[in-house]
Design an enzyme around this catalytic site. Structure first.
Site, PDB file in Angstrom:
ATOM      1  N   PRO A 182       0.792  -1.234   0.000  1.00  0.00           N
ATOM      2  CA  PRO A 182       0.000   0.000   0.000  1.00  0.00           C
ATOM      3  C   PRO A 182       0.824   1.283   0.000  1.00  0.00           C
ATOM      4  O   PRO A 182       1.843   1.389   0.687  1.00  0.00           O
ATOM      5  CB  PRO A 182      -0.830  -0.099   1.282  1.00  0.00           C
ATOM      6  N   ASN A 183       0.331   2.217  -0.785  1.00  0.00           N
ATOM      7  CA  ASN A 183       0.854   3.586  -0.902  1.00  0.00           C
ATOM      8  C   ASN A 183       2.144   3.704  -1.713  1.00  0.00           C
ATOM      9  O   ASN A 183       2.568   4.827  -2.003  1.00  0.00           O
ATOM     10  CB  ASN A 183       1.055   4.241   0.481  1.00  0.00           C
ATOM     11  N   TYR A 195      11.781   8.409   1.277  1.00  0.00           N
ATOM     12  CA  TYR A 195      11.624   7.365   0.256  1.00  0.00           C
ATOM     13  C   TYR A 195      12.333   7.664  -1.060  1.00  0.00           C
ATOM     14  O   TYR A 195      12.292   6.855  -1.979  1.00  0.00           O
ATOM     15  CB  TYR A 195      10.129   7.120   0.004  1.00  0.00           C
ATOM     16  N   ARG A 220       5.459  12.528  -2.134  1.00  0.00           N
ATOM     17  CA  ARG A 220       5.581  13.014  -0.746  1.00  0.00           C
ATOM     18  C   ARG A 220       6.801  12.377  -0.101  1.00  0.00           C
ATOM     19  O   ARG A 220       7.252  11.322  -0.515  1.00  0.00           O
ATOM     20  CB  ARG A 220       4.358  12.584   0.100  1.00  0.00           C
ATOM     21  N   ASN A 232       8.103  -5.791  -1.203  1.00  0.00           N
ATOM     22  CA  ASN A 232       8.048  -4.679  -0.254  1.00  0.00           C
ATOM     23  C   ASN A 232       6.573  -4.571   0.124  1.00  0.00           C
ATOM     24  O   ASN A 232       5.773  -3.979  -0.609  1.00  0.00           O
ATOM     25  CB  ASN A 232       8.531  -3.379  -0.893  1.00  0.00           C
ATOM     26  N   HIS A 251       4.492  -4.943   8.747  1.00  0.00           N
ATOM     27  CA  HIS A 251       4.494  -4.873  10.220  1.00  0.00           C
ATOM     28  C   HIS A 251       3.218  -5.441  10.848  1.00  0.00           C
ATOM     29  O   HIS A 251       3.103  -5.466  12.063  1.00  0.00           O
ATOM     30  CB  HIS A 251       4.680  -3.411  10.658  1.00  0.00           C
ATOM     31  N   HIS A 294      13.039  -2.819   1.556  1.00  0.00           N
ATOM     32  CA  HIS A 294      12.417  -1.563   1.990  1.00  0.00           C
ATOM     33  C   HIS A 294      13.279  -0.410   1.538  1.00  0.00           C
ATOM     34  O   HIS A 294      14.517  -0.465   1.649  1.00  0.00           O
ATOM     35  CB  HIS A 294      12.238  -1.525   3.514  1.00  0.00           C
ATOM     36  N   LEU A 295      12.631   0.621   1.051  1.00  0.00           N
ATOM     37  CA  LEU A 295      13.346   1.808   0.585  1.00  0.00           C
ATOM     38  C   LEU A 295      14.072   2.466   1.748  1.00  0.00           C
ATOM     39  O   LEU A 295      15.235   2.870   1.637  1.00  0.00           O
ATOM     40  CB  LEU A 295      12.354   2.795  -0.030  1.00  0.00           C
ATOM     41  N   SER A 296      13.372   2.594   2.867  1.00  0.00           N
ATOM     42  CA  SER A 296      13.950   3.237   4.048  1.00  0.00           C
ATOM     43  C   SER A 296      14.536   2.178   4.981  1.00  0.00           C
ATOM     44  O   SER A 296      14.201   0.988   4.872  1.00  0.00           O
ATOM     45  CB  SER A 296      12.867   4.042   4.785  1.00  0.00           C
ATOM     46  N   GLU A 355      13.124  -9.595   0.802  1.00  0.00           N
ATOM     47  CA  GLU A 355      12.348  -8.453   1.318  1.00  0.00           C
ATOM     48  C   GLU A 355      13.153  -7.175   1.058  1.00  0.00           C
ATOM     49  O   GLU A 355      14.351  -7.131   1.350  1.00  0.00           O
ATOM     50  CB  GLU A 355      12.127  -8.641   2.819  1.00  0.00           C
ATOM     51  N   ALA A 374       3.345  -1.089   4.658  1.00  0.00           N
ATOM     52  CA  ALA A 374       2.861  -1.147   6.046  1.00  0.00           C
ATOM     53  C   ALA A 374       2.408  -2.553   6.455  1.00  0.00           C
ATOM     54  O   ALA A 374       2.476  -2.909   7.640  1.00  0.00           O
ATOM     55  CB  ALA A 374       1.727  -0.143   6.239  1.00  0.00           C
ATOM     56  N   ARG A 395      13.727   3.786  12.239  1.00  0.00           N
ATOM     57  CA  ARG A 395      12.522   4.626  12.297  1.00  0.00           C
ATOM     58  C   ARG A 395      11.684   4.287  13.555  1.00  0.00           C
ATOM     59  O   ARG A 395      12.224   3.790  14.525  1.00  0.00           O
ATOM     60  CB  ARG A 395      11.742   4.466  10.987  1.00  0.00           C
ATOM     61  N   ARG A 419       7.783   0.066  13.233  1.00  0.00           N
ATOM     62  CA  ARG A 419       8.300  -0.420  11.944  1.00  0.00           C
ATOM     63  C   ARG A 419       9.446  -1.425  12.138  1.00  0.00           C
ATOM     64  O   ARG A 419      10.016  -1.914  11.168  1.00  0.00           O
ATOM     65  CB  ARG A 419       8.804   0.740  11.082  1.00  0.00           C
TER      66      ARG A 419
HETATM   67  O1  CA2 Z   1      10.643   1.880   3.444  1.00  0.00           O
HETATM   68  C1  CA2 Z   1       9.807   1.199   2.861  1.00  0.00           C
HETATM   69  O2  CA2 Z   1       9.968   0.754   1.727  1.00  0.00           O
HETATM   70  C2  CA2 Z   1       8.446   0.945   3.537  1.00  0.00           C
HETATM   71  O3  CA2 Z   1       8.033  -0.352   3.178  1.00  0.00           O
HETATM   72  C3  CA2 Z   1       7.486   1.988   3.002  1.00  0.00           C
HETATM   73  C4  CA2 Z   1       6.115   1.925   3.664  1.00  0.00           C
HETATM   74  C5  CA2 Z   1       6.242   1.923   5.182  1.00  0.00           C
HETATM   75  O4  CA2 Z   1       4.975   1.725   5.777  1.00  0.00           O
HETATM   76  C6  CA2 Z   1       7.189   0.835   5.678  1.00  0.00           C
HETATM   77  O5  CA2 Z   1       7.307   0.959   7.079  1.00  0.00           O
HETATM   78  C7  CA2 Z   1       8.559   1.014   5.053  1.00  0.00           C
HETATM   79  C8  CA2 Z   1       5.254   3.118   3.273  1.00  0.00           C
HETATM   80  C9  CA2 Z   1       5.090   3.312   1.819  1.00  0.00           C
HETATM   81  C10 CA2 Z   1       4.396   4.639   1.666  1.00  0.00           C
HETATM   82  O6  CA2 Z   1       4.974   5.310   0.599  1.00  0.00           O
HETATM   83  C11 CA2 Z   1       4.724   6.639   0.486  1.00  0.00           C
HETATM   84  C12 CA2 Z   1       4.974   7.154  -0.739  1.00  0.00           C
HETATM   85  C13 CA2 Z   1       4.784   8.492  -0.970  1.00  0.00           C
HETATM   86  C14 CA2 Z   1       4.327   9.315   0.033  1.00  0.00           C
HETATM   87  C15 CA2 Z   1       4.090   8.781   1.279  1.00  0.00           C
HETATM   88  C16 CA2 Z   1       4.282   7.438   1.511  1.00  0.00           C
END
Ligand code: CA2
Length: 150
Positions: A15-16, A28, A23, A79, A85, A105-107, A103, A82, A112, A116
């Site tokens: 998701p997202n 990210y 954003r 990936n 978790h 993750h970008l971050s 697996e 959310a 964090r 997470r």
């Molecule tokens: O770091 C990652 O790749 C995450 O999987 C990204 C997820 C976050 O919930 C994980 O803890 C770590 C969130 C993806 C949301 O992406 C956004 C993109 C643009 C603006 C806001 C959020």
């Protein structure tokens, strides 16, 4: 002589992640979702893979694609965003796979918020790549290439 067919790698995104680049670039990065898809397809080609990238905001879609991977893919990069978790159903689906799972993750989720820090994916993954931004997907494809050629 039989034509050898390309190995298929599923790249699943949660998701997202379709909102990438719009954003929070400080967390990210600046790449958009489409940039990420292009990177995976380009790098996949370099390794001789057929790459299938899919993104959904719905947990059940991710579970269904993981189940599909059982018969249709040779490796999987995930990936789960959310759902990483929270999702026991994604964990359970991944447990059924015998193909290598990485697996990404970008971050760096471990640097964090504490919520997470736990991943339901990590215990069923062959490797975990955190905090490398979009490059993490390139590293994952590189790693799958090494794993699958042995
Ligand atoms: O770091 C990652 O790749 C995450 O999987 C990204 C997820 C976050 O919930 C994980 O803890 C770590 C969130 C993806 C949301 O992406 C956004 C993109 C643009 C603006 C806001 C959020």
């Amino acid at each position: 002589m039989a034509k050898s067919s390309a190995k298929t790698i599923y790249v699943l995104m949660g998701p997202n992640l379709n909102m990438l680049g719009q954003r929070e670039p400080e967390i990210y990065g600046r790449d958009t979702y489409q940039d990420l898809v292009k990177r995976c397809e380009r790098d996949g080609k370099t390794h001789g893979f057929k790459v299938v990238v899919q993104q959904s905001n719905h947990e059940g879609d991710l579970v269904t694609w993981i189940q599909d991977a059982m018969t249709r893919a040779d490796g999987l990069i995930i990936n789960a965003a959310a759902y990483t978790h929270t999702s026991v159903s994604i964990h359970d689906a991944l447990r059924l796979l015998s193909i290598p799972v990485i697996e990404v993750h970008l971050s760096n989720t471990l640097a964090r918020e504490p919520f997470r820090h736990h991943s339901f994916v990590a215990p069923v993954a062959r490797a975990v790549i955190l905090g490398c931004g979009a490059e993490g997907y390139s590293f994952a494809l590189q790693r799958l290439s090494s794993i699958l050629e042995n």
